[in-house]
Write an enzyme that holds these catalytic residues in place. Structure first.
Site: not given
Length: 249
Positions: A129-131, A133-134
């Protein structure tokens, strides 16, 4: 970043989800002789963003810096945390930038700086999710830059892609080759961001070794993956605890 901008003569407006956090930073700036104010804003709420932007007024430099991380494997991440990651790390960029960009365009000057991540250059285990989103943050900034350039508005953009920073957000992460991929110092990154805004840079990747990632993509996928594994990129989150867990101990 707020403290450094104020030290260089900027009037600073801090938005923070916590009223106490923003007020503390603004008070520190004022105590040092600078100009600052703060607002409690949930940047995932478009209505609150629009209202806070009206209260804030025009700005010359917008720094999109809100971010969250869960650090869970895909099958352990909750639907709520996945949605939250995208709401804060990606969608908020739209609401906040849309609130301030018209004023910049009207004055034909300004900069939109977005703190993305080196995880927006390469996918990382336990960061589905984090990657992602970035990656979205980088795509947003690149597309915005193209849009502003095509329309001749004269507004600058800056995308910042740092490796892990010792802010506490990524407490517990590790690096296999600290000379090549060090855990970055918060103050050092903040200075480079402010320097980049002042000098009109369009992208900052930290540390310099991370700039090789686009070149690595020329390799076949399996070779690319092996190289990422060799540098320990997909083991760095193995002992991740994050800021909340760190405070609880």
């Amino acid at each position: 970043m707020a403290l450094e901008a104020a030290r260089r003569g900027a009037e600073v407006v801090v938005w923070d989800l916590s009223d106490d956090g923003g007020t503390a930073v603004a008070a520190e700036i004022v105590a040092a002789g600078g100009l600052a104010s703060s607002y409690a804003v949930d940047v995932t709420d478009p209505a609150r963003v629009a209202a806070a932007a009206r209260e804030t007024g025009d700005v010359d430099v917008l720094v999109n810096n809100a971010g969250v991380v869960a650090g869970k494997p895909l099958l352990e991440a909750t639907e709520e945390s996945i949605r939250r990651t995208f709401e804060v790390n990606a969608l908020a960029l739209y609401w906040v930038t849309r609130a301030f960009l018209p004023g910049m365009i009207a004055r034909r000057r300004g900069t939109v700086a977005t703190i993305a991540s080196a995880a927006g250059l390469i996918g990382v285990a336990r960061q589905t999710d984090y990657s992602a989103s970035k990656f979205a943050a980088l795509g947003f900034t690149e597309s915005l830059r193209a849009e502003l350039r095509a329309d001749g508005h004269g507004i600058g953009t800056l995308a910042v892609c740092p490796y892990y920073i010792n802010t506490g957000m990524f407490a517990g992460v590790s690096t296999r080759f600290p000379l090549l991929l060090p855990i970055l110092e918060e103050q050092e990154v903040a200075l480079k961001v402010i320097d980049g805004i002042e000098s009109g840079r369009e992208q900052i990747v930290l540390p310099p070794f991370a700039r090789l990632v686009p070149l690595m993509r020329a390799l076949p996928t399996r070779a690319f993956d092996r190289l990422a594994d060799f540098f320990g990129i997909n083991r760095g989150m193995d002992r991740f605890v994050g800021r909340a867990a760190q405070k609880a101990r």
